[in-house]
Write an enzyme that holds these catalytic residues in place. Structure first.
Site, PDB file in Angstrom:
ATOM      1  NE  ARG A 138     -13.819  49.086  -4.742  1.00 17.18           N
ATOM      2  CZ  ARG A 138     -14.547  48.505  -5.692  1.00 17.18           C
ATOM      3  NH1 ARG A 138     -14.489  47.186  -5.846  1.00 17.18           N
ATOM      4  NH2 ARG A 138     -15.304  49.216  -6.487  1.00 17.18           N
ATOM      5  CG  ASP A 308     -27.291  50.931  -6.949  1.00 13.05           C
ATOM      6  OD1 ASP A 308     -27.055  49.752  -6.630  1.00 13.05           O
ATOM      7  OD2 ASP A 308     -26.420  51.677  -7.438  1.00 13.05           O
TER       8      ASP A 308
END
Length: 584
Positions: A138, A308
């Site tokens: 990223r 999650d």
């Protein structure tokens, strides 16, 4: 045997392709320059543009009136076998720096799009088997005369900004145990701050600081409290050792409080029956003293997470007046379907607002604490039936992709998704921890349930209200950029890079990049002209759910689209890459 082979460029000069195109010395990036990054409209020096992570540019030469005239200045192909691009480029002193899949690093002449240098890591065989969500990276950090990158095999590498050669590198952790570094580092007060990924494999999360000059480890702060530490009792037995709470995103920093604000991921395994309790500090925001690594406060979005939902998304830090009271806030868009507004000094919950409709994993949040009242019918039980539909699905809401803000108006702009999932939890005896193996204990499936799934939205933090939304057929996984004169830039999974009116959500311009956009745009100024840049390349999580072209490109745009003479670089570059026949 390394599985990532050397490209033509890396063959030229080992793994670092020397910067023969560059003859002038680059200016170092000082600590003061990083502190004053927001005032330097021409450059983009860190992941979130400034330490407050606002992704807000004061540049105003691209306007609502002329944005329709944006044209490509150049496009640069990143190559590679995967091409999943999720990075935010950096711009400094005439050079664009960015990463592609496998943490490959590029430095381009921002005037011409020609490569200055290129660095490619080598990896051992077997690494791809322990990567949760594809070989993505990223972004980078810049400080002094170095560029910093984390690698998929959990190394931190410092590259010399002038030529891409390695200044130093440090092993963060054991990649064989599924530790990885995918987020952009953050340099604060001479420290390189990094997190780690791997919660799906039962790692124990932490944030770590290294000396920017030498690479010496300065401190490590685990996100799951060990024996004798506060809140250790929120983890039964030895579950804290493999409890996840990874730190795979880049945090924010407030110079006034001297605190880092770092998000944490899901607990492990996903099957919540196996770790009853709040499981602090998973799915949380931690305020960490940058000098010592001490946790000053924590706020948990989703206690005992069974879906999650993570909490990694870095907050935007703003100063706004709420209910007549000036507040220093941290604003975070969460995967669990809520936008949270917290006091960044104390960690106090101020309020939250749903980013999607029909949230059903909870019946609501406590108005004083923000703690959710869980709908237990939507919590998967060990060995039980499949639970569906759960809203939102585990991808969000707002997943990892960054939001932006206009700090002067107290407004945030975010992409969010309205889709659903099914979950089925395994029997306890089938969920066994083994280092380097998946440690989830559930099966899941994401589904579309409406004609429109993705939304770009604007939210007024001071007045607690949504202002407008711009829908998209497919989920939105790109970050957002906001500019002073009321423009937003973002992308979609159909490959469209777009400019939007920040006042009403009207699309003013778009360009088809050829692949889904999962990265975050930047804007900068060079030679008196404003540019906008974006990486385009489908990969990572989105490619799990829908297919499309996966080519990787950096696109750069300006109002006139004029490119400088591309033959102006040093002719030695050609000579080195392809010698003349007969020349000794």
């Amino acid at each position: 045997m390394a599985f990532l082979r050397r490209s033509v460029l890396s063959i030229v000069g080992g793994l670092a392709f020397a910067g023969l195109a560059q003859t002038a010395s680059l200016a170092d990036v000082s600590s003061d320059a990083l502190l004053q990054a927001q005032d330097n409209g021409g450059e983009w020096l860190m992941y979130g543009r400034n330490y407050l992570n606002q992704r807000y540019s004061p540049l105003d030469k691209i306007t609502k009136e002329n944005v329709s005239q944006l044209k490509p200045v150049f496009g640069y192909s990143t190559g590679g076998k995967f091409a999943g691009l999720e990075a935010t480029p950096l711009f400094h002193d005439g050079t664009l720096y960015f990463t592609a899949d496998y943490a490959r690093v590029f430095a381009l002449d921002a005037r011409t799009g020609t490569v200055k240098w290129y660095w490619e890591p080598e990896y051992e065989d077997g690494l791809e088997a322990v990567l949760c969500c594809g070989p993505v990276n990223r972004g980078l950090a810049i400080s002094g005369d170095k560029v910093y990158v984390g690698t998929l095999d959990a190394r931190l590498v410092a590259l010399n900004i002038k030529d891409g050669s390695v200044a130093w590198e440090k092993k963060i952790d054991e990649w064989q145990n599924a530790y990885a570094s995918t987020g952009a580092p953050l340099v604060v007060k001479g420290k390189v701050i990094v997190g780690i990924a791997g919660a799906e494999y039962g790692v124990r999360g932490y944030v770590r600081a290294y000396d920017a000059e030498t690479g010496k480890e300065l401190w490590t702060r685990h996100t799951i409290p060990g024996p004798g530490e506060p809140d250790h009792d929120t983890w039964p037995g030895d579950t804290w050792k493999t409890g996840g709470a990874s730190t795979w995103q880049t945090g924010a920093y407030d110079p006034e409080t001297n605190l880092l604000y770092w998000g944490t991921g899901n607990p492990g395994p996903w099957n919540s029956d196996l770790r009853k309790g709040d499981n602090k500090w998973s799915c949380s925001l931690l305020a960490i003293d940058v000098d010592t690594g001490e946790i000053k406060w924590g706020y948990q979005y989703t206690p005992n997470d069974a879906w999650d939902y993570d909490g990694n998304n870095a907050p935007v830090l703003m100063d706004v007046t709420i209910d007549g009271k000036p507040r220093k806030v941290a604003v975070q868009a969460n995967r669990n379907g809520f936008l949270y507004v917290l006091d960044r000094v104390t960690g106090e919950f101020i309020y939250a607002s749903a980013t999607v409709e029909g949230i059903n994993w909870t019946s609501g949040l406590d108005p004083k604490t923000g703690r959710p009242t869980v709908n237990e019918d939507k919590r998967p039980k060990s060995g039980g039936d499949k639970v569906e539909p759960i809203i939102p699905g585990l991808e969000g809401g707002t997943n990892w992709f960054p939001i932006a803000s206009n700090p002067d108006k107290g407004i945030v702009y975010l992409n969010t998704n309205d889709w659903v999932m099914s979950l089925k939890a395994w029997k306890p005896e089938d969920v066994v921890y083994k280092a380097g193996s998946l440690y989830m204990g559930v099966d899941y499936q994401m589904y579309r349930h409406k004609d429109k799934t993705g939304y770009l939205k604007a939210f007024d933090v001071a007045n607690k209200k949504w202002l407008w939304e711009l829908p998209s057929a497919l989920p939105m996984f790109a970050g957002v950029l906001a500019t002073k004169n009321g423009l937003l830039f973002t992308g979609d999974q159909l490959g469209n890079f777009m400019a939007v009116d920040a006042d009403n959500g009207k699309q003013l311009w778009r360009f088809q990049t050829g692949s889904g956009i999962n990265a975050s745009p930047i804007t900068y100024e060079l030679d008196g002209k404003q540019y906008v840049a974006i990486l385009s390349g489908l990969g990572g999580d989105p490619s799990f759910y829908f297919s499309g072209p996966k080519g990787g490109m950096l696109w750069v745009f300006a109002v006139d689209g004029e490119v400088k003479d591309t033959t102006s670089f040093n002719p030695q570059l050609i000579e080195t890459a392809l010698p003349v026949y007969g020349k000794q």
